[in-house]
Motif scaffolding. Structure first.
Motif, PDB file in Angstrom:
ATOM      1  N   VAL A 173      -2.638  54.085  19.675  1.00 20.50           N
ATOM      2  CA  VAL A 173      -3.628  53.311  18.931  1.00 20.50           C
ATOM      3  C   VAL A 173      -3.664  51.873  19.447  1.00 20.50           C
ATOM      4  N   GLU A 174      -2.495  51.319  19.715  1.00 22.86           N
ATOM      5  CA  GLU A 174      -2.433  49.975  20.285  1.00 22.86           C
ATOM      6  C   GLU A 174      -3.173  49.928  21.620  1.00 22.86           C
ATOM      7  N   ALA A 175      -2.956  50.944  22.451  1.00 22.92           N
ATOM      8  CA  ALA A 175      -3.623  50.996  23.752  1.00 22.92           C
ATOM      9  C   ALA A 175      -5.131  51.151  23.598  1.00 22.92           C
ATOM     10  N   LEU A 176      -5.553  51.955  22.623  1.00 20.94           N
ATOM     11  CA  LEU A 176      -6.985  52.153  22.397  1.00 20.94           C
ATOM     12  C   LEU A 176      -7.641  50.859  21.946  1.00 20.94           C
ATOM     13  N   CYS A 177      -6.991  50.157  21.024  1.00 20.59           N
ATOM     14  CA  CYS A 177      -7.541  48.884  20.541  1.00 20.59           C
ATOM     15  C   CYS A 177      -7.622  47.862  21.669  1.00 20.59           C
ATOM     16  N   THR A 208      -1.189  48.607  12.360  1.00 21.66           N
ATOM     17  CA  THR A 208      -1.287  48.509  13.819  1.00 21.66           C
ATOM     18  C   THR A 208      -2.655  48.004  14.258  1.00 21.66           C
ATOM     19  N   ALA A 209      -3.706  48.432  13.561  1.00 17.10           N
ATOM     20  CA  ALA A 209      -5.078  48.059  13.934  1.00 17.10           C
ATOM     21  C   ALA A 209      -5.633  46.936  13.059  1.00 17.10           C
ATOM     22  N   SER A 210      -4.757  46.153  12.478  1.00 13.79           N
ATOM     23  CA  SER A 210      -5.188  45.153  11.488  1.00 13.79           C
ATOM     24  C   SER A 210      -6.127  44.097  12.052  1.00 13.79           C
ATOM     25  N   THR A 211      -6.045  43.826  13.347  1.00 14.67           N
ATOM     26  CA  THR A 211      -6.920  42.814  13.948  1.00 14.67           C
ATOM     27  C   THR A 211      -8.075  43.451  14.718  1.00 14.67           C
ATOM     28  N   HIS A 212      -8.270  44.736  14.527  1.00 17.75           N
ATOM     29  CA  HIS A 212      -9.293  45.488  15.261  1.00 17.75           C
ATOM     30  C   HIS A 212     -10.203  46.192  14.259  1.00 17.75           C
ATOM     31  N   PRO A 213     -11.477  46.414  14.598  1.00 17.12           N
ATOM     32  CA  PRO A 213     -12.379  47.079  13.649  1.00 17.12           C
ATOM     33  C   PRO A 213     -12.156  48.577  13.500  1.00 17.12           C
ATOM     34  N   LYS A 245      -4.738  60.941  22.771  1.00 18.32           N
ATOM     35  CA  LYS A 245      -4.382  60.092  23.894  1.00 18.32           C
ATOM     36  C   LYS A 245      -5.432  59.004  24.071  1.00 18.32           C
ATOM     37  N   ALA A 246      -4.973  57.771  24.154  1.00 13.34           N
ATOM     38  CA  ALA A 246      -5.901  56.643  24.258  1.00 13.34           C
ATOM     39  C   ALA A 246      -6.834  56.796  25.455  1.00 13.34           C
ATOM     40  N   GLU A 247      -6.306  57.254  26.568  1.00 17.39           N
ATOM     41  CA  GLU A 247      -7.127  57.366  27.775  1.00 17.39           C
ATOM     42  C   GLU A 247      -8.270  58.352  27.580  1.00 17.39           C
TER      43      GLU A 247
END
Length: 250
Positions: free
Chosen positions: A22-26, A51-56, A235-237
């Motif tokens: 998720v970090e990689a995706l963001c 983890t995604a707190s700063t991402h939409p 997988k983020a990729e």
């Protein structure tokens, strides 16, 4: 214009270590041109929100009970999902309908509870291979739409995901013509029941073996507003490739 949506359903997959995906995706999509939603197992809802707190990126539950609370061991209520940080919930997935014998009435009751709790709902419909081969697809979907959707909803709080059961995790994908026929049919049914305004604002997703290699073609089909992705969202990729294809289709 309906904003496109890339939704990922992790199903019964994912431990804390997978939050790195998720970090990689963001990081790969700091300002995405489409909405992104992931439904992790319930154990990861709050950690994923953090983890995604700063991402939409938005986080969803994979199911909820129709009751607000009570003696329902192992179940989770819509209010609990909301309290954990989820903004959406997936309802009526074929694996819930099959593995837990959920009926259209069950899905509708859960949807009402979720909407009452302030969650947005992603309601799934889809036919089996036998129903497809018997040319019953549209009749089956019409029945699921009629039975699974509450009488009152909006394009802001409801998403419909068409997932042919025979295409989920199999690598099989309907033809683009078949996908288009179904999505046009769904839109027409929604217009008849809810009016053109609501129907035209509601997003329709396709799900079933969506991957980076076929996403662009699927997203070019009429009335496909995004995808509900299973394995490729882990997988983020892989999920990133689908998101990029959706952004290019905007």
């Amino acid at each position: 214009m309906r904003r496109k949506l890339a939704a990922g359903n992790w199903k019964m997959n994912g431990l804390s270590a997978q939050l790195a995906e998720v970090e990689a995706l963001c990081a790969a999509h700091p300002t995405p041109g489409v909405d992104i939603l992931i439904a992790p197992p319930a154990t990861l809802i709050t950690p994923m929100v953090v983890t995604a707190s700063t991402h939409p990126l938005a986080v969803a539950g994979q199911d909820c009970h129709a009751a607000q609370n009570g003696a329902h061991t192992g179940d989770i209520s819509a209010a609990m999902l909301k309290d954990a940080g989820a903004s959406h919930v997936i309802l009526g997935h074929s694996e819930r309908r099959e593995d837990h014998n959920e009926s259209d009435d069950d899905v509708r009751a859960k949807a009402r509870a979720a909407l009452a709790a302030g969650l947005k709902v992603v309601i799934c419909i889809g036919e089996t291979l036998e129903e497809r081969e018997a040319a019953n697809t549209l009749d089956i979907l019409a029945g699921q739409l009629a039975g699974s959707l509450p009488d009152v909803l909006t394009g802001e709080n409801t998403v419909i995901a068409y997932e042919p059961i025979w295409a989920i995790g199999t690598g099989k994908v309907p033809t683009l013509g078949q996908i288009g026929e179904v999505h046009d049919f769904i839109r027409t049914k929604l217009e008849t029941r809810y009016g053109e305004g609501v129907a035209r604002s509601m997003r329709l997703l396709y799900g079933g073996s969506v991957k980076p290699s076929n996403a662009s073609d699927i997203f070019a089909v009429s009335n496909v507003d995004g995808a509900l992705v299973g394995g490729a969202s882990l997988k983020a990729e892989d999920f990133s490739g689908i998101i990029k294809a959706l952004e290019d289709a905007v």
